[in-house]
Design an enzyme around this catalytic site. Structure first.
Site: not given
Ligand code: F6P
Length: 339
Positions: A12, A103-104, A128, A217, A224
């Site tokens: 990502g 990322g990893d 992340d 509020h 997620e």
């Molecule tokens: O790893 C980065 C991220 O934005 C996560 O936070 C998210 O779950 C995922 O990538 C979303 O992936 P995509 O861009 O494939 O929808």
């Protein structure tokens, strides 16, 4: 001595990746190397989608989100044949070293390619902040700032209507963005996959207490990752058992149990866009330069990471085995301070 390197972004995208590409390119050229941009991550390596870069190729990108090299996840590269194709392509193109920003999953790719004989170094780029060997990942600060900006906006409308905003925060299986945004935005409840939550204690009672203090509020942040069926998610079973499949179900339950009218919001990919923060630009620049220095000195199979405030390098194989415990202390502090 390494004379020709490639640079790619993978997984990502994350704000600050462009600053990293810029630093790698400029540092490598200054140190007498040729630099090739590889498009769309490991796909570009397999398919030879590369182009030579000069100092000007990376002008006017430090302030831009996204990545000028484009990015992708590459299932083919997870296979032995895929890695072999990439290795052969590197040889054909004369690429003697690769800088991987991602990322990893991208780190594992760098490890595999190094084991096939192409020297790689990797640096962490993901919003992340979930890379186990690094205390910080490029893009995290910007993503948190985007979140708090949007949550502040939601708070205005929540306040006007005496509502509760139930906000889904990105972060894959990790709750780092949710925690940091929750602290910075003063959320009533911060619900993350790493901490088993109790609906009554962590939401209903907290909202009731807020009401007693005169609060009208509320903001409930939900990672997620709460809805992902993975072993590290301590709340998946609870969600399934209680018919909570998504954030809309979660918000309905908040409304039902608290009596406060509730609305769900998903911040989504907007968290990944926009101008990188100063912190992300600076760290990306330092790490990019560090990666080039390693390759220049003939050192590979390393990841460049942040430990507290220092930028250091680690062996990839060791780095991938490390653990990064969630910051439970910070989480508790947030719950103590926020109402
Ligand atoms: O790893 C980065 C991220 O934005 C996560 O936070 C998210 O779950 C995922 O990538 C979303 O992936 P995509 O861009 O494939 O929808």
């Amino acid at each position: 001595m390494i004379k020709k390197i490639g640079v790619l972004t993978s997984g990502g995208d994350a704000p600050g990746m462009n600053a990293a590409v810029r630093a790698v390119t400029r540092a490598a050229i200054r140190k007498g190397m040729q630099v090739y941009g590889i498009r769309r991550g490991y796909n570009g390596l397999i398919n030879g989608d590369v182009f030579e870069m000069n100092e000007r190729s990376v002008s006017d990108i430090i302030q831009r989100g996204g990545t000028m090299l484009y990015t992708a996840r590459c299932p083919e590269f997870r296979t032995e044949e895929g890695v072999e194709k990439a290795r052969a392509k590197c040889e054909e193109l004369g690429l003697e070293g690769i800088v991987v920003i991602g990322g990893d999953g991208s780190f594992r790719g760098a490890r595999d390619l190094t084991l096939h004989g192409i020297p790689c170094v990797a640096m962490p780029g993901t919003i992340d902040n979930d890379i186990v060997c690094s205390d910080y990942t490029i893009g995290f600060d910007t993503a948190v700032n985007i979140c708090i900006d949007l949550i502040d906006k939601l708070r205005d409308t929540c306040n006007s209507h005496n509502r509760c905003s139930v906000v889904q925060i990105m972060g894959k299986n990790a709750g780092w963005v949710t925690l940091e945004a929750g602290i910075a935005a003063g959320a009533t409840s911060i619900i993350v996959p790493e901490v088993e939550f109790d609906f009554q204690r962590d939401i209903v009672d907290r909202i009731a207490r807020g009401k007693r203090y005169g609060k009208n509020h509320f903001i409930v942040l939900v990672s997620e990752g709460l809805f992902f069926d993975v072993p590290s998610n301590k709340n998946y079973k609870y969600c399934v058992d209680n018919g909570i499949a998504n954030i809309a179900d979660f918000a309905k339950r908040v409304e039902k149990e608290t009596g406060v009218e509730s609305r769900e919001a998903i911040l989504g990919h907007v968290q990944r866009g926009g101008a990188p923060s100063a912190k992300d630009r600076v760290i990306a620049t330092e790490m990019g330069n560090y990666c080039v220095n390693l390759l220049k000195n003939g050192i590979s199979n390393r990841v460049v990471v942040m430990k507290e405030t220092d930028i250091i390098d680690l062996d990839i194989l060791e780095a991938l085995k490390m653990e990064k415990p969630f910051d439970f202390k910070k989480y508790e502090m947030a719950n103590m301070i926020n109402i």
